[in-house]
Scaffold this motif. Structure first.
Motif, PDB file in Angstrom:
ATOM      1  N   ALA B  41       1.518  -1.208  -0.431  1.00 28.54           N
ATOM      2  CA  ALA B  41      -0.229  -0.172  -0.002  1.00 28.54           C
ATOM      3  C   ALA B  41       0.731   1.346  -0.140  1.00 28.54           C
ATOM      4  CB  ALA B  41      -0.929  -0.243   1.185  1.00 28.54           C
ATOM      5  N   ILE B  44       0.225   3.854  -2.506  1.00 34.29           N
ATOM      6  CA  ILE B  44      -1.241   4.903  -3.232  1.00 34.29           C
ATOM      7  C   ILE B  44      -1.005   5.760  -2.322  1.00 34.29           C
ATOM      8  CG2 ILE B  44      -2.350   2.911  -4.110  1.00 34.29           C
ATOM      9  CD1 ILE B  44      -3.259   2.615  -1.168  1.00 34.29           C
ATOM     10  N   TYR B 247     -14.771  -7.376   5.416  1.00 33.45           N
ATOM     11  CA  TYR B 247     -14.495  -6.873   4.275  1.00 33.45           C
ATOM     12  C   TYR B 247     -15.634  -6.061   3.357  1.00 33.45           C
ATOM     13  CZ  TYR B 247     -11.460  -4.071   1.471  1.00 33.45           C
ATOM     14  OH  TYR B 247     -10.561  -3.409   0.434  1.00 33.45           O
ATOM     15  N   PRO B 248     -16.029  -5.052   2.377  1.00 35.37           N
ATOM     16  CA  PRO B 248     -17.272  -5.142   1.649  1.00 35.37           C
ATOM     17  C   PRO B 248     -17.197  -5.886   0.562  1.00 35.37           C
ATOM     18  CG  PRO B 248     -16.778  -3.324   2.583  1.00 35.37           C
ATOM     19  CD  PRO B 248     -15.616  -3.781   3.364  1.00 35.37           C
ATOM     20  N   SER B 249     -15.235  -6.693   0.675  1.00 33.43           N
ATOM     21  CA  SER B 249     -15.461  -7.286  -0.959  1.00 33.43           C
ATOM     22  C   SER B 249     -16.112  -9.172  -0.240  1.00 33.43           C
ATOM     23  CB  SER B 249     -14.482  -7.583  -1.118  1.00 33.43           C
ATOM     24  OG  SER B 249     -13.072  -7.767  -0.255  1.00 33.43           O
ATOM     25  N   SER B 291     -16.073   1.658   6.389  1.00 29.72           N
ATOM     26  CA  SER B 291     -16.661   2.562   5.654  1.00 29.72           C
ATOM     27  C   SER B 291     -16.897   1.800   4.066  1.00 29.72           C
ATOM     28  CB  SER B 291     -15.926   4.039   5.039  1.00 29.72           C
ATOM     29  OG  SER B 291     -14.952   3.568   4.614  1.00 29.72           O
ATOM     30  N   LEU B 292     -17.956   1.773   2.928  1.00 30.92           N
ATOM     31  CA  LEU B 292     -18.499   1.379   1.712  1.00 30.92           C
ATOM     32  C   LEU B 292     -17.275   0.573   0.742  1.00 30.92           C
ATOM     33  CD1 LEU B 292     -21.608   3.100   0.399  1.00 30.92           C
ATOM     34  CD2 LEU B 292     -20.894   1.104   1.805  1.00 30.92           C
ATOM     35  N   SER B 293     -15.968   2.150   0.830  1.00 32.44           N
ATOM     36  CA  SER B 293     -15.202   1.189   0.226  1.00 32.44           C
ATOM     37  C   SER B 293     -14.409   0.256   0.704  1.00 32.44           C
ATOM     38  CB  SER B 293     -14.112   2.583  -0.664  1.00 32.44           C
ATOM     39  OG  SER B 293     -13.373   2.641   0.364  1.00 32.44           O
ATOM     40  N   GLY B 294     -14.301  -0.045   2.491  1.00 35.50           N
ATOM     41  CA  GLY B 294     -13.670  -0.901   3.361  1.00 35.50           C
ATOM     42  C   GLY B 294     -12.217  -0.132   3.420  1.00 35.50           C
ATOM     43  N   ARG B 295     -12.057   1.308   2.961  1.00 41.49           N
ATOM     44  CA  ARG B 295     -10.647   2.034   3.207  1.00 41.49           C
ATOM     45  C   ARG B 295     -10.286   2.369   4.517  1.00 41.49           C
ATOM     46  NH1 ARG B 295      -6.440   5.077  -0.398  1.00 41.49           N
ATOM     47  NH2 ARG B 295      -4.682   5.015   1.920  1.00 41.49           N
ATOM     48  N   LEU B 296     -11.654   2.804   5.280  1.00 41.89           N
ATOM     49  CA  LEU B 296     -11.584   3.058   6.337  1.00 41.89           C
ATOM     50  C   LEU B 296     -12.269   2.540   7.164  1.00 41.89           C
ATOM     51  CD1 LEU B 296     -13.277   6.531   5.730  1.00 41.89           C
ATOM     52  CD2 LEU B 296     -10.484   5.680   6.392  1.00 41.89           C
ATOM     53  N   PHE B 298     -13.873   1.758  11.071  1.00 40.95           N
ATOM     54  CA  PHE B 298     -14.223   2.753  12.389  1.00 40.95           C
ATOM     55  C   PHE B 298     -14.146   1.675  13.377  1.00 40.95           C
ATOM     56  CE2 PHE B 298     -14.733   6.449   9.716  1.00 40.95           C
ATOM     57  CZ  PHE B 298     -15.841   5.882   8.528  1.00 40.95           C
ATOM     58  N   LEU B 312      -5.418  -0.538   4.217  1.00 41.64           N
ATOM     59  CA  LEU B 312      -4.742  -0.409   3.842  1.00 41.64           C
ATOM     60  C   LEU B 312      -2.455  -0.392   4.090  1.00 41.64           C
ATOM     61  CD1 LEU B 312      -6.328   0.658   0.118  1.00 41.64           C
ATOM     62  CD2 LEU B 312      -6.058  -2.111   1.453  1.00 41.64           C
TER      63      LEU B 312
END
Lengths: 92, 352
Positions: B41, B44, B247-249, B291-296, B298, B312
Motif C-alpha cells: 500500500a 497509493i 470487509y465489503p468485498s 466504510s463503504l469502500s473498505g478503506r476506512l 471505524f 491499507l
C-alpha cells in the motif's frame, strides 16, 4: 467449564445472576475431542491459499474501485448528506 | 472396548498428528507470506485530514447502550440497553418511534429485519425474540413478541440472514446457531469455540453462505452455514475478540479485541494481514466497522474514543472524542453517509 466468562470476568454482574451452562464436550471425552481436533485441522490444512501480495493487491483494487462511492471517505457536501445541517436559507 | 492403555496410546497418536497438522498449517501459511499489506500500500496516496463530527445525539436510554443496528432505509436505527429497553429511532429527526421493554436486563444484541418491519433482540434471557413493528404507535409491541432462539447462556449477537425468515445467533454458551423465525426451529448449530462467542457477521451476499464469529477463546472462526463446518480458524489475538466484521468485498474481515488491537484477516491468503495498534492505545476495542469502500475502519474503544484507521496503510487517520464512557458499538449506515456509535454513557451518536 469455560476458561473465561465475559460478564463475570469483567465484574459487570455477579455470577449467580447468570444461568450456568452445562458442561460441554471439552474435557469430558478426551478421545472424541482429539479425533475432532484432528479432523478439523485436516479440513483447515487442505484449503487453497494465495500469496499475501496477490491478496493485498485485490484488497487495494477493491478500495480503489469503490472509493468514489464512499461518502465518509470522499466527504460529500451538506446538501447531499441528510445528517449534515444545511445552511439556513433566507426567505425573501 | 479399548483398555485404558490402548485408549491412551490412541489419544497420544491423535495429539501428535494434531501437532504435526498445526505445524504444517503454519508452514503453508508462511510460504505465501511474501510481503506485508502496508508495504504493497506504500504506492497509493495517503488519506487527507478527516473532519467528522457528531451530527445527532440520541438520548433516551436509561442505562448503557450495548448494541445498535441500522434499518435498510438508512434512517432508522434500533438500539438496546442494559436497562432492558429496545428503542427504534428515526436518526434524521432523533424521534423515538417504538420502545419495547424486555423481561431481562443486559439486552446485548439487537438487529433490524431486512424488510424494516421487525426487530430481533436478546441478552441475559438466553433467547432471541422477534418483535414485528406496528404502524400503530399505541399498539403494545410486547404482545406480538415471538421467541425464536434458545441458548443455554446469554445471547451476545444476532443477525437476520438475507430475509426476515432466518436468524443467526451467537451465545455465551460457546455456540452459534441458525433458526427459522416462523417455527423457532433450529436449522443448524455451529460448534468449535471453546469459550463465549461474542460476535458474528454474515458474509456479503455475493460471496455465498458463510459467516465469521469471534469469542473469548481469542479465535475467529469462519463457518459454512449449510454444513455447519468450521472452514477456517484464526488465532493471533492475545485476548477476547469482541467484534468481527467482513470487509465489503467478502475477501477479508476485521476484528476488535480486548488486547487493544484491531486486525485484518484475509480469507484467501488464510492469515492475518494487518494489525491496527498504537502504543498509546491500551484499552480494548469493542466494535469495528468498515466504510463503504473498505478503506476506512471505524473502531470504538473502552477508553471512550473512536479511532479511524487507514485499512491499507495501517495508520490511524482520526481520533474522535465525544462519548463519556466506553463505546460499545459502531455501525456504518447502509449507504455509507454516516456511522452510529453507542456507548455506556447511555447515548448514541451519529457522525458524518
Amino acid at each position: 467449564m469455560w476458561n473465561s466468562f465475559k460478564f463475570v470476568k469483567e465484574g459487570w454482574i455477579d455470577s449467580y445472576m447468570v444461568s450456568k451452562m452445562s458442561s460441554k464436550m471439552v474435557g469430558s471425552n478426551n478421545l472424541a475431542h482429539a479425533k475432532r481436533m484432528v479432523q478439523q485441522l485436516r479440513v483447515e490444512a487442505s484449503i487453497e491459499r494465495i500469496k499475501v501480495s496477490k491478496a493485498s493487491a485485490d484488497l487495494m483494487r477493491y478500495c480503489g474501485e469503490n472509493a468514489k462511492y464512499d461518502p465518509l471517505l470522499m466527504g460529500i457536501p451538506a446538501s447531499e448528506n441528510p445528517f449534515k445541517d444545511k445552511k439556513p436559507c433566507t426567505i425573501l | 472396548m479399548l483398555c485404558k492403555k490402548n485408549q491412551g496410546e490412541t489419544t497420544n497418536t491423535l495429539k501428535a498428528e494434531s501437532e504435526s497438522l498445526k505445524a504444517k498449517l503454519e508452514e503453508e501459511r508462511a510460504k505465501l507470506h511474501d510481503v506485508e499489506l502496508h508495504q504493497v500500500a506504500e504506492k497509493i496516496d495517503a488519506l487527507g485530514q478527516f473532519v467528522m463530527k457528531t451530527r445527532r445525539t440520541l438520548k433516551g436510554h436509561g442505562n448503557k447502550v450495548l448494541c445498535m443496528d441500522w434499518c435498510r432505509d438508512k434512517r432508522r436505527i434500533v438500539s438496546s440497553s442494559q436497562d432492558g429497553k429496545v428503542i427504534v429511532w428515526d436518526a434524521y429527526t432523533t424521534n423515538k418511534e417504538h420502545a419495547v421493554t424486555m423481561p431481562c436486563t443486559w439486552v446485548m444484541a439487537c438487529a433490524y429485519a431486512p424488510s424494516g418491519c421487525a426487530v430481533a433482540c436478546g441478552g441475559l434471557d438466553n433467547k432471541c425474540s422477534v418483535y414485528p413493528l406496528s404502524l400503530d404507535k399505541n399498539e403494545n409491541l410486547a404482545a406480538k413478541k415471538k421467541s425464536v432462539a434458545m441458548h443455554t447462556n446469554y445471547l451476545s449477537s444476532c443477525s437476520f440472514t438475507n430475509s426476515d425468515m432466518q436468524i443467526l445467533t451467537s451465545s455465551g454458551d460457546g455456540t452459534c446457531a441458525l433458526w427459522d423465525v416462523e417455527s423457532g426451529q433450529l436449522l443448524q448449530s455451529f460448534h468449535g469455540h471453546s469459550a463465549d462467542v461474542l460476535s458474528l457477521d454474515l458474509a456479503p451476499s455475493e460471496t455465498g453462505n458463510t459467516f465469521v464469529s469471534g469469542g473469548c477463546d481469542k479465535k475467529a472462526n469462519v463457518w459454512d452455514m449449510r454444513s455447519g463446518q468450521n472452514v477456517q480458524s484464526f488465532e493471533t489475538h492475545e485476548s477476547d475478540i469482541n467484534n468481527v466484521k467482513y470487509y465489503p468485498s467478502g475477501d477479508a474481515f476485521a476484528t476488535g479485541s480486548d488486547d487493544a488491537t484491531c486486525r485484518l484477516y484475509d480469507l484467501r491468503a488464510d492469515r492475518e494481514v494487518a494489525i491496527y495498534s498504537k502504543d498509546s492505545i491500551i484499552f480494548g476495542a469493542s466494535s469495528v466497522d468498515f466504510s463503504l469502500s473498505g478503506r476506512l475502519l471505524f473502531a470504538g474503544y473502552n477508553d471512550y474514543t473512536i479511532n479511524v484507521w487507514d485499512v491499507l496503510k495501517g495508520t490511524r487517520v482520526a481520533i474522535l472524542f465525544g462519548h463519556e464512557n466506553r463505546v460499545s458499538t459502531v455501525r456504518v449506515s447502509p449507504d455509507g453517509t454516516a456511522f452510529c456509535s453507542g456507548s455506556w454513557d447511555n447515548t448514541l451518536r451519529i457522525w458524518a
